[in-house]
Scaffold this motif. Structure first.
Motif, PDB file in Angstrom:
ATOM      1  N   THR A  28      36.715  30.388  75.064  1.00  0.00           N
ATOM      2  CA  THR A  28      36.191  30.378  76.441  1.00  0.00           C
ATOM      3  C   THR A  28      36.887  31.457  77.275  1.00  0.00           C
ATOM      4  OG1 THR A  28      37.786  29.018  77.688  1.00  0.00           O
ATOM      5  CG2 THR A  28      36.259  27.831  76.263  1.00  0.00           C
ATOM      6  N   MET A  29      36.298  31.684  78.450  1.00  0.00           N
ATOM      7  CA  MET A  29      36.969  32.555  79.425  1.00  0.00           C
ATOM      8  C   MET A  29      37.565  31.709  80.556  1.00  0.00           C
ATOM      9  SD  MET A  29      35.031  36.145  79.515  1.00  0.00           S
ATOM     10  CE  MET A  29      33.733  35.723  80.650  1.00  0.00           C
ATOM     11  N   VAL A  51      41.765  24.007  68.944  1.00  0.00           N
ATOM     12  CA  VAL A  51      42.339  25.070  69.778  1.00  0.00           C
ATOM     13  C   VAL A  51      41.255  25.530  70.755  1.00  0.00           C
ATOM     14  CG1 VAL A  51      43.341  27.396  69.799  1.00  0.00           C
ATOM     15  CG2 VAL A  51      43.801  25.851  67.859  1.00  0.00           C
ATOM     16  N   VAL A  52      41.578  25.541  72.041  1.00  0.00           N
ATOM     17  CA  VAL A  52      40.689  26.133  73.050  1.00  0.00           C
ATOM     18  C   VAL A  52      41.344  27.432  73.510  1.00  0.00           C
ATOM     19  CG1 VAL A  52      39.700  25.879  75.360  1.00  0.00           C
ATOM     20  CG2 VAL A  52      39.760  23.910  73.815  1.00  0.00           C
ATOM     21  N   SER A  53      40.653  28.543  73.349  1.00  0.00           N
ATOM     22  CA  SER A  53      41.210  29.781  73.881  1.00  0.00           C
ATOM     23  C   SER A  53      40.665  30.008  75.286  1.00  0.00           C
ATOM     24  CB  SER A  53      40.902  30.976  72.973  1.00  0.00           C
ATOM     25  OG  SER A  53      39.513  31.135  72.822  1.00  0.00           O
ATOM     26  N   VAL A  54      41.555  30.436  76.162  1.00  0.00           N
ATOM     27  CA  VAL A  54      41.189  30.760  77.553  1.00  0.00           C
ATOM     28  C   VAL A  54      41.616  32.209  77.768  1.00  0.00           C
ATOM     29  CG1 VAL A  54      41.654  30.268  79.978  1.00  0.00           C
ATOM     30  CG2 VAL A  54      41.463  28.380  78.356  1.00  0.00           C
ATOM     31  N   PHE A  55      40.626  33.094  77.762  1.00  0.00           N
ATOM     32  CA  PHE A  55      40.971  34.518  77.848  1.00  0.00           C
ATOM     33  C   PHE A  55      39.816  35.267  78.499  1.00  0.00           C
ATOM     34  CE2 PHE A  55      41.199  38.795  75.626  1.00  0.00           C
ATOM     35  CZ  PHE A  55      42.283  39.253  76.363  1.00  0.00           C
ATOM     36  N   VAL A  56      40.074  35.812  79.673  1.00  0.00           N
ATOM     37  CA  VAL A  56      39.070  36.649  80.339  1.00  0.00           C
ATOM     38  C   VAL A  56      39.183  38.021  79.684  1.00  0.00           C
ATOM     39  CG1 VAL A  56      38.228  37.547  82.531  1.00  0.00           C
ATOM     40  CG2 VAL A  56      39.301  35.295  82.451  1.00  0.00           C
ATOM     41  N   ASN A  57      38.265  38.260  78.762  1.00  0.00           N
ATOM     42  CA  ASN A  57      38.370  39.394  77.837  1.00  0.00           C
ATOM     43  C   ASN A  57      37.942  40.696  78.511  1.00  0.00           C
ATOM     44  OD1 ASN A  57      38.394  40.980  75.510  1.00  0.00           O
ATOM     45  ND2 ASN A  57      36.274  40.393  74.988  1.00  0.00           N
ATOM     46  N   PRO A  58      38.895  41.568  78.863  1.00  0.00           N
ATOM     47  CA  PRO A  58      38.517  42.754  79.654  1.00  0.00           C
ATOM     48  C   PRO A  58      37.493  43.651  78.958  1.00  0.00           C
ATOM     49  CG  PRO A  58      40.815  42.890  78.902  1.00  0.00           C
ATOM     50  CD  PRO A  58      40.345  41.515  78.581  1.00  0.00           C
ATOM     51  N   ILE A  88      45.921  22.694  71.223  1.00  0.00           N
ATOM     52  CA  ILE A  88      46.497  23.933  71.760  1.00  0.00           C
ATOM     53  C   ILE A  88      45.519  24.581  72.735  1.00  0.00           C
ATOM     54  CG2 ILE A  88      47.144  26.332  71.212  1.00  0.00           C
ATOM     55  CD1 ILE A  88      48.216  25.453  68.569  1.00  0.00           C
ATOM     56  N   VAL A  89      46.016  24.943  73.917  1.00  0.00           N
ATOM     57  CA  VAL A  89      45.301  25.881  74.786  1.00  0.00           C
ATOM     58  C   VAL A  89      45.972  27.234  74.557  1.00  0.00           C
ATOM     59  CG1 VAL A  89      44.743  26.530  77.146  1.00  0.00           C
ATOM     60  CG2 VAL A  89      44.768  24.111  76.500  1.00  0.00           C
ATOM     61  N   PHE A  90      45.200  28.180  74.057  1.00  0.00           N
ATOM     62  CA  PHE A  90      45.745  29.513  73.769  1.00  0.00           C
ATOM     63  C   PHE A  90      45.292  30.462  74.867  1.00  0.00           C
ATOM     64  CE2 PHE A  90      45.087  33.581  71.142  1.00  0.00           C
ATOM     65  CZ  PHE A  90      46.380  34.023  71.395  1.00  0.00           C
ATOM     66  N   ALA A  91      46.244  30.868  75.697  1.00  0.00           N
ATOM     67  CA  ALA A  91      45.924  31.732  76.845  1.00  0.00           C
ATOM     68  C   ALA A  91      46.751  33.013  76.772  1.00  0.00           C
ATOM     69  CB  ALA A  91      46.188  30.984  78.149  1.00  0.00           C
ATOM     70  N   PRO A  92      46.329  33.968  75.963  1.00  0.00           N
ATOM     71  CA  PRO A  92      47.096  35.211  75.835  1.00  0.00           C
ATOM     72  C   PRO A  92      46.857  36.121  77.037  1.00  0.00           C
ATOM     73  CG  PRO A  92      45.081  35.358  74.549  1.00  0.00           C
ATOM     74  CD  PRO A  92      45.095  33.989  75.172  1.00  0.00           C
ATOM     75  N   THR A  93      47.779  37.028  77.276  1.00  0.00           N
ATOM     76  CA  THR A  93      47.531  38.083  78.270  1.00  0.00           C
ATOM     77  C   THR A  93      46.710  39.184  77.577  1.00  0.00           C
ATOM     78  OG1 THR A  93      49.502  39.277  77.601  1.00  0.00           O
ATOM     79  CG2 THR A  93      49.759  37.684  79.401  1.00  0.00           C
TER      80      THR A  93
END
Ligand code: AMP
Length: 285
Positions: A28-29, A51-58, A88-93
């Motif tokens: 997801t974003m 695992v839920v990914s939270v990443f606003v993918n530039p 896991i919430v995976f929120a990378p920079t």
């Protein structure tokens, strides 16, 4: 558990795999809403660990789009995930995912490029490069998490078809699980971008679901000519609406249709109050 580092996610997943547990991924974003939650619930039901990914993918935003103002609500997102059985919430920079900002052009980064036929239509036509960014980040997430199952919404039906194609073409060992569109009671498809709309705008935004539902009603009455079905949309449009496309495609391979059938998906994109909204409907459902 909120993690920001690729290495931390890998370590945890490795341990799960050692224990023989199945792993689900929900990319997801963020700015999570009931639509995302439906994917999360399905994943928690089907998999031992999620695992839920939270990443606003530039790299999936085009120049001039809303990358900077895209809603970011990580604290609330993490709570929603924790309350609903996510491991896991995976929120990378962006740096964690791509290195520094200079590295994100296709001069310097390896991209996954979906086939031209699939991107030269619908959202891909106006959002040039968007699906390259989507496929690249989803492929990276698959490599990081190595999920058995990955969950995607029909809300982004073109994206879902393209992801399935990527998985098939690149022999990625993951099962893609499609999930139905979640709507507000009014019929408006839920979207993080609905946050940009006022209550008045939301009423105008109903034009998308109204057009789609009316087309489906006409189809059920026996009208199958696509041009005739398209004509039925105009009665709903006014000066608040900026229609980008209304198109009929095969739900599996995206071929454009002249005559609609049960496996035809109708796709619409329309700007309301400057906000670009999308929706779709399967005629045979
Ligand atoms: P996004 O955060 O917009 O990138 O969406 C993440 C995932 O949630 C994608 O697979 C979307 O298709 C899915 N999704 C977003 N909105 C909805 C919705 N209203 N119903 C079902 N799935 C959705």
């Amino acid at each position: 558990m909120l993690l920001h580092k690729i290495s931390e996610v890998r370590e945890q997943v490795k341990e799960w795999k050692r224990q023989g547990l199945t792993v689900g991924l929900v990319p997801t974003m963020g700015a999570l809403h009931a639509g995302h939650l439906s994917l999360i619930k399905k994943a928690v039901e089907k998999c031992d660990r999620v695992v839920v990914s939270v990443f606003v993918n530039p790299i999936q935003f085009c120049p001039g789009e809303d990358l900077d103002k895209y809603p970011r609500t990580l604290e609330a997102d993490t709570k929603l995930c924790n309350d609903n059985g996510v491991s896991i919430v995976f929120a990378p920079t962006p740096n964690e995912m791509y290195g520094d900002g200079q590295m994100r052009t296709n001069d310097t980064l390896t991209y996954v490029i979906p086939p031209f036929f699939y991107v030269n239509t619908l959202c891909g036509k106006s959002r040039v490069g968007h699906f390259d960014g989507v496929c690249t980040v989803v492929n990276k997430l698959f490599n990081i998490v190595q999920p058995d199952y990955a969950f995607f919404g029909q809300k982004d039906a073109q994206q879902l078809i393209i992801i399935k194609k990527m998985v098939q073409d690149l022999n990625i060992p993951v099962e893609i699980v499609p999930c139905p569109i979640v709507r507000e009671e009014s019929g408006l498809a839920m979207s993080s971008r609905n946050k940009y709309l006022s209550e008045e705008d939301k009423k105008e935004a109903l034009v998308l679901s109204k057009i789609l539902n009316n087309i489906k009603t006409c189809y059920k009455k026996g009208i199958t000519n696509v041009e005739a079905l398209k004509e039925t949309a105009f009665q709903f449009l006014n000066s608040h609406h900026d229609l980008e496309y209304l198109e009929f495609h095969d739900a599996d391979n995206l071929e454009e249709k002249q005559i609609a059938d049960a496996n035809t998906r109708v796709f619409i994109a329309c700007k309301v109050a400057g906000v670009r909204l999308i929706d779709n409907i399967l005629l045979g459902e």
